[in-house]
Design an enzyme around this catalytic site. Structure first.
Site, short mmCIF file in Angstrom:
data_model
loop_
_atom_site.label_atom_id
_atom_site.label_comp_id
_atom_site.label_asym_id
_atom_site.label_seq_id
_atom_site.Cartn_x
_atom_site.Cartn_y
_atom_site.Cartn_z
N LEU A 1 -24.87 23.85 46.12
CA LEU A 1 -23.48 23.64 46.16
C LEU A 1 -23.26 22.72 44.66
CD1 LEU A 1 -21.94 23.59 49.58
CD2 LEU A 1 -21.85 25.73 47.90
N ARG A 2 -24.32 21.99 44.25
CA ARG A 2 -24.14 21.18 43.13
C ARG A 2 -23.05 21.79 41.66
NH1 ARG A 2 -29.51 19.26 43.60
NH2 ARG A 2 -29.49 17.34 44.53
N GLY A 3 -23.33 23.15 41.50
CA GLY A 3 -22.71 23.71 40.57
C GLY A 3 -21.30 23.73 40.80
#
Length: 335
Positions: A272-274
Site C-alpha cells: 500500500l506504499r504507492g
C-alpha cells in the site's frame, strides 16, 4: 597545531537551475512533507543531481535547535534550554562509510567501567531535521541502505552493542542518486523510497547553451550571481514555509482516494506504499499551490513520480514505466 577554517562554498541558487523539473518538484514536495519518504534520483552523469540537492538544502530556512545538542533537537523537547539557530543540515554519506560511521558507536569499555552510556553520534544524528544525501546509492551495501530506509521511515536510530541500547531521533529527508548504467537498487529497497525521479541529459541545443552560460557566469562571480536570484529564492522559500503550515488542513476527496487505489491495483503495485505516498504527495502539491483541496491536476502532477519505481519489471515490456502509469491514470480518471 594550525586550526583549519571551514570554508563556506557558494551554492548555486535552486531557482537558477534550468530544466530537470521532475527532480526539483520531488525535492520540493519532500521538504514540505518529509513523510513522503524521500526521493531516488536516477540519471546520466553530469546532469546536475548533486548541484540541485545542495541547492534545495541551501534554500531552506534556518531551524531552531538546543544549543550544542548533537542531534539538532528542537527547543520544544526541552523548553528551558538555550536556543541556537543553524542552517538546515545537509549531510553527505560517503560511499565507503561503515555502519559505525552512519549509526554512531557506543564506547563499551567506558560504559562498563564508568557505568555511563558513552555514545559517539554518527551521520544519522547529524542529519536529524535535515537532508541526508547518498550519491551512487545503488553502489552502497544493501545492509546500509536498509538501515537508512528504516531510520528515515521510523524517525529513530537505534544502536545496540553488547546488550547496551541507545535510541535517538533521526528524522530526515533521504535523497539517493545514481546512474542506471551502474545497476539499479533491489526492487524491495527501491519501493521504500517515496518518489523516483528520472533525469535525462538536456537535448535541446538552446537549453544546453543556457545551462552552460548560467554555470560559467556563476563560477566567474558567485556572489553577484547569487544576489541576482535573491528575490526568487526568498519567494520560493516563503512558499515552502507556507505550504508546511497549510498541509495539515489539505483534504482529498474519497472519490480521488478510491481512484488512486484503482490505479495502483491495475498497475499491480505490491503493498500500500504507492497509495499512501500518492495521497501524501498530492496534498503537498496542493499546499504548495496554496490550496486546501486536492484537485485532479495535483494527482496528475505527482502520480508518476510516486508509482513508476513500484511496477514489476517485465523484460518484454516496450512501454516506459512512467508512460504506463500515465496511461492507466488517464483511463481511471476518465481524462
Amino acid at each position: 597545531m594550525i586550526e583549519k577554517k571551514k570554508i563556506n562554498q557558494p551554492v548555486f541558487p535552486f531557482t537558477a537551475i534550468v530544466g530537470q523539473e521532475e527532480m526539483k518538484l520531488a525535492l520540493q514536495l519532500n521538504v514540505i512533507d518529509p513523510k513522503i519518504g524521500g526521493v531516488m534520483i536516477m540519471g546520466d552523469r553530469g546532469t546536475g543531481k548533486s548541484t540541485t540537492i545542495r541547492a534545495i538544502a541551501d534554500l531552506l530556512p534556518e531551524i531552531e535547535v538546543i544549543k550544542d545538542d548533537p542531534f539538532n533537537s528542537s527547543p520544544e523537547d526541552n523548553p528551558n534550554s538555550e536556543i541556537a539557530k543553524i542552517k538546515t543540515p545537509m549531510i553527505d554519506l560517503p560511499l565507503g562509510a561503515t555502519e559505525d560511521r552512519v549509526c554512531g558507536t557506543i564506547d563499551i569499555e567506558k560504559a562498563l567501567t564508568d557505568g555511563v552510556k558513552a555514545f559517539e553520534p554518527g551521520l544519522l544524528a547529524k542529519a536529524n531535521r535535515g537532508i541526508l544525501y547518498v550519491d551512487e546509492v545503488n553502489l552502497l551495501d544493501d545492509h546500509l541502505v536498509d538501515i537508512l530506509l528504516d531510520s528515515a521511515a521510523s524517525g529513530i536510530n537505534t544502536v545496540e552493542r553488547e546488550g547496551i541500547s541507545i535510541r535517538h531521533p533521526a528524522r530526515f529527508v533521504l535523497v539517493g542518486s545514481g546512474n542506471p548504467e551502474e545497476g539499479e537498487l533491489r526492487p524491495q529497497l527501491l519501493d521504500r523510497f517515496g518518489m523516483h525521479a528520472v533525469i535525462k541529459t538536456v537535448k535541446d541545443p538552446k537549453l544546453r547553451v543556457k545551462v552552460v552560460e548560467e554555470r560559467t557566469l556563476f563560477d566567474a562571480d558567485p556572489q553577484f550571481w547569487i544576489s541576482k536570484y535573491n528575490d526568487e529564492q526568498e519567494n520560493l522559500k516563503n512558499r515552502i514555509v507556507e505550504a508546511r503550515k497549510l498541509i495539515s488542513k489539505v483534504k482529498i476527496s474519497d472519490d480521488f482516494k478510491l481512484k488512486i487505489s484503482q490505479v495502483c491495483s491495475e498497475l499491480d503495485v505490491d503493498g500500500l506504499r504507492g497509495d499512501i505516498v500518492t495521497n501524501r504527495a498530492s496534498k503537498a502539491y496542493a499546499a504548495f499551490q496554496k490550496r486546501q483541496e486536492v484537485t485532479f491536476e495535483d494527482i496528475e502532477k505527482v502520480i508518476t513520480l510516486c508509482l513508476r519505481h513500484r511496477l514489476r519489471k517485465d523484460p518484454l515490456e516496450t512501454i516506459d514505466s512512467g508512460d504506463k502509469v500515465q496511461k492507466v491514470f488517464e483511463k481511471i480518471f476518465d481524462k
